[in-house]
Design a protein around this motif. Sequence first.
Motif, PDB file in Angstrom:
ATOM      1  N   LYS A 153       0.857  -1.177   0.000  1.00 45.91           N
ATOM      2  CA  LYS A 153       0.000   0.000   0.000  1.00 45.91           C
ATOM      3  C   LYS A 153       0.897   1.232   0.000  1.00 45.91           C
ATOM      4  N   PHE A 154       0.681   2.115  -0.944  1.00 44.52           N
ATOM      5  CA  PHE A 154       1.507   3.307  -1.085  1.00 44.52           C
ATOM      6  C   PHE A 154       1.665   4.047   0.241  1.00 44.52           C
ATOM      7  N   LEU A 211       5.779  10.724 -14.926  1.00 43.13           N
ATOM      8  CA  LEU A 211       4.606  10.161 -14.272  1.00 43.13           C
ATOM      9  C   LEU A 211       4.026  11.178 -13.298  1.00 43.13           C
ATOM     10  N   ASN A 212       2.815  11.633 -13.580  1.00 49.26           N
ATOM     11  CA  ASN A 212       2.138  12.563 -12.682  1.00 49.26           C
ATOM     12  C   ASN A 212       0.628  12.443 -12.855  1.00 49.26           C
ATOM     13  N   ILE A 213      -0.117  13.302 -12.181  1.00 51.38           N
ATOM     14  CA  ILE A 213      -1.573  13.198 -12.174  1.00 51.38           C
ATOM     15  C   ILE A 213      -2.161  13.440 -13.564  1.00 51.38           C
ATOM     16  N   ALA A 226      -3.490   8.025  -9.358  1.00 55.96           N
ATOM     17  CA  ALA A 226      -3.899   9.109  -8.462  1.00 55.96           C
ATOM     18  C   ALA A 226      -3.479   8.808  -7.023  1.00 55.96           C
ATOM     19  N   GLN A 227      -3.669   7.565  -6.593  1.00 55.12           N
ATOM     20  CA  GLN A 227      -3.244   7.158  -5.247  1.00 55.12           C
ATOM     21  C   GLN A 227      -1.736   7.309  -5.083  1.00 55.12           C
ATOM     22  N   MET A 229       0.397   9.255  -6.751  1.00 54.21           N
ATOM     23  CA  MET A 229       0.842  10.643  -6.728  1.00 54.21           C
ATOM     24  C   MET A 229       0.459  11.323  -5.414  1.00 54.21           C
ATOM     25  N   THR A 230      -0.700  10.979  -4.878  1.00 49.30           N
ATOM     26  CA  THR A 230      -1.108  11.522  -3.579  1.00 49.30           C
ATOM     27  C   THR A 230      -0.147  11.068  -2.489  1.00 49.30           C
ATOM     28  N   ALA A 231       0.251   9.793  -2.541  1.00 45.27           N
ATOM     29  CA  ALA A 231       1.191   9.257  -1.554  1.00 45.27           C
ATOM     30  C   ALA A 231       2.549   9.930  -1.668  1.00 45.27           C
ATOM     31  N   ARG A 232       3.018  10.172  -2.894  1.00 43.79           N
ATOM     32  CA  ARG A 232       4.303  10.851  -3.079  1.00 43.79           C
ATOM     33  C   ARG A 232       4.253  12.271  -2.542  1.00 43.79           C
TER      34      ARG A 232
END
Length: 252
Positions: free
Chosen positions: A103-104, A196-198, A237-238, A240-243
Amino acid sequence: MNKSKLLSMILSGVMAFSMAGSIAAGAENVKTKEYSLTELENMSKEEFFELEGAEAQYNTWVKYVDNTYNSLLTNEDTADNAGDIKILYTRFSVNVRNDGKYKFLESEKKLKNLLGGREVEIESPVISEIPQWLNHFVIYDKDFSISKNEITDDDILFITKYQYCIRQVCDFSFYTWDTLPLSITAYGEANGDNILNIRDASFIAQKLASGKADELPDTADFNSDGKTDVRDAALIAQFMTARSAAKAEGLI
């Protein structure tokens, strides 16, 4: 149905899928007792073997030491390298694209918590400084190594407990070589800018809404299930949010 309505439905699906993943992860945490390495170290061998799979993991290590490791020590071509204390320097890795437990960011935090105050380095897709997808989640533990001439039962028991601990997070495997080649691939890259981005998640959603999924590159299949759909956009999306969260917390 017009394109904008379909796009809205897909993006709603992205959000729903993300929330479902978070809820499922929370449910898993409630069900299972997770042991820190310190807790495992404080268990006797008999107590540890009562945990599911612990004795089988231990026996696997015994066979490794008896066969593979000892054969390295007696092989003239590898004896010098095998003599390096780093032959059992603790290094574990898992390909997260093939591991359902990962899990990210949650896995990275959980792992650090379970390992306590040990001096470890962790590489993963979320906390890597590399802007592209990093396949492997790797642990380097600087606190532990074993002398070539004296591998005791206590050593093997410790390695088993260590692996049991981290396999509560992901199905890590052990590596004995000094460097582990890390696969860096543009997974998730969809719009052709090689970043790699949103925007890649949005681009995938737009193509799906337009009925043009066949125009998406193979790398758009972010979850490696053989097709590109809303789940790939959701997972990007998950990710990128985690990063973003990892950067905010100073982990990158």
